[in-house]
Design a protein around this motif. Sequence first.
Motif, PDB file in Angstrom:
ATOM      1  N   LEU A  30       0.826  -1.155   0.134  1.00  0.00           N
ATOM      2  CA  LEU A  30       0.098   0.019  -0.074  1.00  0.00           C
ATOM      3  C   LEU A  30       0.724   1.217   0.123  1.00  0.00           C
ATOM      4  O   LEU A  30       0.652   2.241  -0.758  1.00  0.00           O
ATOM      5  CB  LEU A  30      -0.844  -0.012   1.195  1.00  0.00           C
ATOM      6  CG  LEU A  30      -1.813   1.324   1.507  1.00  0.00           C
ATOM      7  CD1 LEU A  30      -2.562   1.432   0.169  1.00  0.00           C
ATOM      8  CD2 LEU A  30      -2.597   1.101   2.673  1.00  0.00           C
ATOM      9  N   ILE A  31       2.057   1.341   0.799  1.00  0.00           N
ATOM     10  CA  ILE A  31       2.897   2.366   0.930  1.00  0.00           C
ATOM     11  C   ILE A  31       3.464   2.600  -0.634  1.00  0.00           C
ATOM     12  O   ILE A  31       3.675   3.646  -0.865  1.00  0.00           O
ATOM     13  CB  ILE A  31       3.858   2.249   2.024  1.00  0.00           C
ATOM     14  CG1 ILE A  31       3.175   2.200   3.319  1.00  0.00           C
ATOM     15  CG2 ILE A  31       4.889   3.041   2.058  1.00  0.00           C
ATOM     16  CD1 ILE A  31       3.996   1.774   4.593  1.00  0.00           C
ATOM     17  N   VAL A  32       3.882   1.656  -1.032  1.00  0.00           N
ATOM     18  CA  VAL A  32       4.646   1.881  -2.488  1.00  0.00           C
ATOM     19  C   VAL A  32       3.634   2.348  -3.229  1.00  0.00           C
ATOM     20  O   VAL A  32       3.943   3.170  -4.133  1.00  0.00           O
ATOM     21  CB  VAL A  32       5.181   0.410  -2.793  1.00  0.00           C
ATOM     22  CG1 VAL A  32       5.407   0.470  -4.439  1.00  0.00           C
ATOM     23  CG2 VAL A  32       6.252   0.032  -2.198  1.00  0.00           C
ATOM     24  N   GLY A  33       2.226   1.622  -3.256  1.00  0.00           N
ATOM     25  CA  GLY A  33       1.469   2.405  -4.232  1.00  0.00           C
ATOM     26  C   GLY A  33       1.139   3.783  -3.938  1.00  0.00           C
ATOM     27  O   GLY A  33       0.996   4.479  -4.884  1.00  0.00           O
ATOM     28  N   LEU A  34       0.969   4.327  -2.723  1.00  0.00           N
ATOM     29  CA  LEU A  34       0.783   5.603  -2.299  1.00  0.00           C
ATOM     30  C   LEU A  34       1.868   6.646  -2.900  1.00  0.00           C
ATOM     31  O   LEU A  34       1.687   7.673  -3.374  1.00  0.00           O
ATOM     32  CB  LEU A  34       0.401   5.715  -0.899  1.00  0.00           C
ATOM     33  CG  LEU A  34      -0.823   5.139  -0.381  1.00  0.00           C
ATOM     34  CD1 LEU A  34      -0.689   5.227   1.166  1.00  0.00           C
ATOM     35  CD2 LEU A  34      -2.249   6.027  -0.935  1.00  0.00           C
ATOM     36  N   GLU A  35       2.942   6.102  -2.733  1.00  0.00           N
ATOM     37  CA  GLU A  35       4.491   6.717  -3.121  1.00  0.00           C
ATOM     38  C   GLU A  35       4.453   7.136  -4.822  1.00  0.00           C
ATOM     39  O   GLU A  35       4.721   8.115  -5.392  1.00  0.00           O
ATOM     40  CB  GLU A  35       5.510   6.196  -2.504  1.00  0.00           C
ATOM     41  CG  GLU A  35       5.812   6.069  -1.253  1.00  0.00           C
ATOM     42  CD  GLU A  35       6.972   5.356  -0.615  1.00  0.00           C
ATOM     43  OE1 GLU A  35       7.394   5.765   0.367  1.00  0.00           O
ATOM     44  OE2 GLU A  35       7.340   4.353  -1.073  1.00  0.00           O
ATOM     45  N   GLU A  36       3.699   5.845  -5.387  1.00  0.00           N
ATOM     46  CA  GLU A  36       3.871   5.975  -6.563  1.00  0.00           C
ATOM     47  C   GLU A  36       2.724   7.088  -7.238  1.00  0.00           C
ATOM     48  O   GLU A  36       3.051   7.808  -8.100  1.00  0.00           O
ATOM     49  CB  GLU A  36       3.470   4.633  -7.390  1.00  0.00           C
ATOM     50  CG  GLU A  36       3.195   4.740  -8.914  1.00  0.00           C
ATOM     51  CD  GLU A  36       4.436   4.938  -9.439  1.00  0.00           C
ATOM     52  OE1 GLU A  36       4.566   5.345 -10.898  1.00  0.00           O
ATOM     53  OE2 GLU A  36       5.535   4.780  -9.269  1.00  0.00           O
ATOM     54  N   ALA A  37       1.699   7.206  -6.766  1.00  0.00           N
ATOM     55  CA  ALA A  37       0.761   8.316  -6.665  1.00  0.00           C
ATOM     56  C   ALA A  37       1.227   9.537  -6.484  1.00  0.00           C
ATOM     57  O   ALA A  37       0.923  10.378  -7.157  1.00  0.00           O
ATOM     58  CB  ALA A  37      -0.774   7.817  -5.910  1.00  0.00           C
ATOM     59  N   LEU A  38       2.045   9.604  -5.471  1.00  0.00           N
ATOM     60  CA  LEU A  38       2.518  10.832  -4.949  1.00  0.00           C
ATOM     61  C   LEU A  38       3.547  11.446  -6.448  1.00  0.00           C
ATOM     62  O   LEU A  38       3.533  12.428  -6.562  1.00  0.00           O
ATOM     63  CB  LEU A  38       3.333  10.720  -3.821  1.00  0.00           C
ATOM     64  CG  LEU A  38       3.858  12.008  -3.060  1.00  0.00           C
ATOM     65  CD1 LEU A  38       2.807  12.926  -2.941  1.00  0.00           C
ATOM     66  CD2 LEU A  38       4.587  11.500  -1.569  1.00  0.00           C
ATOM     67  N   ARG A  39       4.442  10.379  -6.731  1.00  0.00           N
ATOM     68  CA  ARG A  39       5.235  10.637  -7.759  1.00  0.00           C
ATOM     69  C   ARG A  39       4.546  11.256  -9.046  1.00  0.00           C
ATOM     70  O   ARG A  39       4.830  12.314  -9.912  1.00  0.00           O
ATOM     71  CB  ARG A  39       5.963   9.332  -8.359  1.00  0.00           C
ATOM     72  CG  ARG A  39       7.127   9.431  -7.438  1.00  0.00           C
ATOM     73  CD  ARG A  39       8.301   8.271  -7.865  1.00  0.00           C
ATOM     74  NE  ARG A  39       7.640   6.964  -7.900  1.00  0.00           N
ATOM     75  CZ  ARG A  39       7.561   6.249  -6.672  1.00  0.00           C
ATOM     76  NH1 ARG A  39       8.156   6.498  -5.670  1.00  0.00           N
ATOM     77  NH2 ARG A  39       7.089   5.022  -6.767  1.00  0.00           N
ATOM     78  N   LYS A  81      -1.339  16.387  -2.353  1.00  0.00           N
ATOM     79  CA  LYS A  81       0.387  16.085  -1.718  1.00  0.00           C
ATOM     80  C   LYS A  81       0.222  15.888  -0.516  1.00  0.00           C
ATOM     81  O   LYS A  81       0.879  14.798  -0.116  1.00  0.00           O
ATOM     82  CB  LYS A  81       1.220  16.861  -2.479  1.00  0.00           C
ATOM     83  CG  LYS A  81       2.708  16.563  -2.253  1.00  0.00           C
ATOM     84  CD  LYS A  81       3.848  17.474  -2.906  1.00  0.00           C
ATOM     85  CE  LYS A  81       5.126  17.474  -2.479  1.00  0.00           C
ATOM     86  NZ  LYS A  81       5.519  17.807  -0.973  1.00  0.00           N
ATOM     87  N   GLU A  82      -0.051  16.870   0.315  1.00  0.00           N
ATOM     88  CA  GLU A  82       0.163  17.071   1.690  1.00  0.00           C
ATOM     89  C   GLU A  82      -0.832  15.824   2.028  1.00  0.00           C
ATOM     90  O   GLU A  82      -0.219  15.240   3.221  1.00  0.00           O
ATOM     91  CB  GLU A  82      -0.396  18.099   2.222  1.00  0.00           C
ATOM     92  CG  GLU A  82       0.491  19.429   2.044  1.00  0.00           C
ATOM     93  CD  GLU A  82      -0.168  20.827   2.501  1.00  0.00           C
ATOM     94  OE1 GLU A  82      -1.480  20.907   2.577  1.00  0.00           O
ATOM     95  OE2 GLU A  82       0.443  21.631   2.209  1.00  0.00           O
ATOM     96  N   ALA A  83      -1.851  15.593   1.766  1.00  0.00           N
ATOM     97  CA  ALA A  83      -2.835  14.314   2.146  1.00  0.00           C
ATOM     98  C   ALA A  83      -2.398  13.114   1.925  1.00  0.00           C
ATOM     99  O   ALA A  83      -2.213  12.097   2.815  1.00  0.00           O
ATOM    100  CB  ALA A  83      -4.242  14.398   1.615  1.00  0.00           C
ATOM    101  N   LEU A  84      -1.774  12.862   0.795  1.00  0.00           N
ATOM    102  CA  LEU A  84      -0.912  11.690   0.415  1.00  0.00           C
ATOM    103  C   LEU A  84       0.023  11.203   1.331  1.00  0.00           C
ATOM    104  O   LEU A  84       0.431  10.421   1.924  1.00  0.00           O
ATOM    105  CB  LEU A  84      -0.595  11.558  -0.764  1.00  0.00           C
ATOM    106  CG  LEU A  84      -1.373  10.938  -1.794  1.00  0.00           C
ATOM    107  CD1 LEU A  84      -0.760  11.211  -3.323  1.00  0.00           C
ATOM    108  CD2 LEU A  84      -1.703   9.739  -1.929  1.00  0.00           C
TER     109      LEU A  84
END
Length: 133
Positions: free
Chosen positions: A42-51, A101-104
Motif C-alpha cells: 500500500l505504501i509503495v502504491g501511495l508513493e507512486e501516486a505521489l510521484r 500531496k499533503e494528504a498523500l
Amino acid sequence: MFDAAEGAAKRIGFVAENVAMDAAGPVARTRFTVAPDQAQKLIVGLEEALRHLIAARRSADEINRVGSPGKDVYSGMATISLQQVAGQNEGGYLWANLKAKEALEKTIENVRNALEEYQRTESAATDAFKPKG
C-alpha cells in the motif's frame, strides 16, 4: 492501531487524510484497515501516486508560464483565465495539487506509523511467550 479479532485476519488501521479543507483543517478523515503483510505494498502504491501528482504539478507550472497567443483582448483574457484555473489560489489546480500531496504524504506517514505500532505489539506479544532461561 491494529484490530485483531479471534478467528479473523489481523488488520492494521490507519487514517487517510481528506483533500477537502475548511478553515479548521481537513473536513473529514477516512479510516481504513489493511492486512499487515499488505501494508508495505500500500505504501509503495501511495508513493507512486505521489510521484504522479508531482509530475502533474510540473504541467500546471508550464501552463502558468504560457503567454498570450495573441495581442487581442480575448487571447489575453483567456490566458488570464487559464492561469487562474491552473494557479495556486484556493480552488486552482496548483492549490489542489498541493493539498492532495499533503494528504498523500500524511496518509503514507499514518500507514507507516500503524505498521510500526503493529510490529511493536506483535514483537512484545511474541517476547512475552518466549521461555525465560
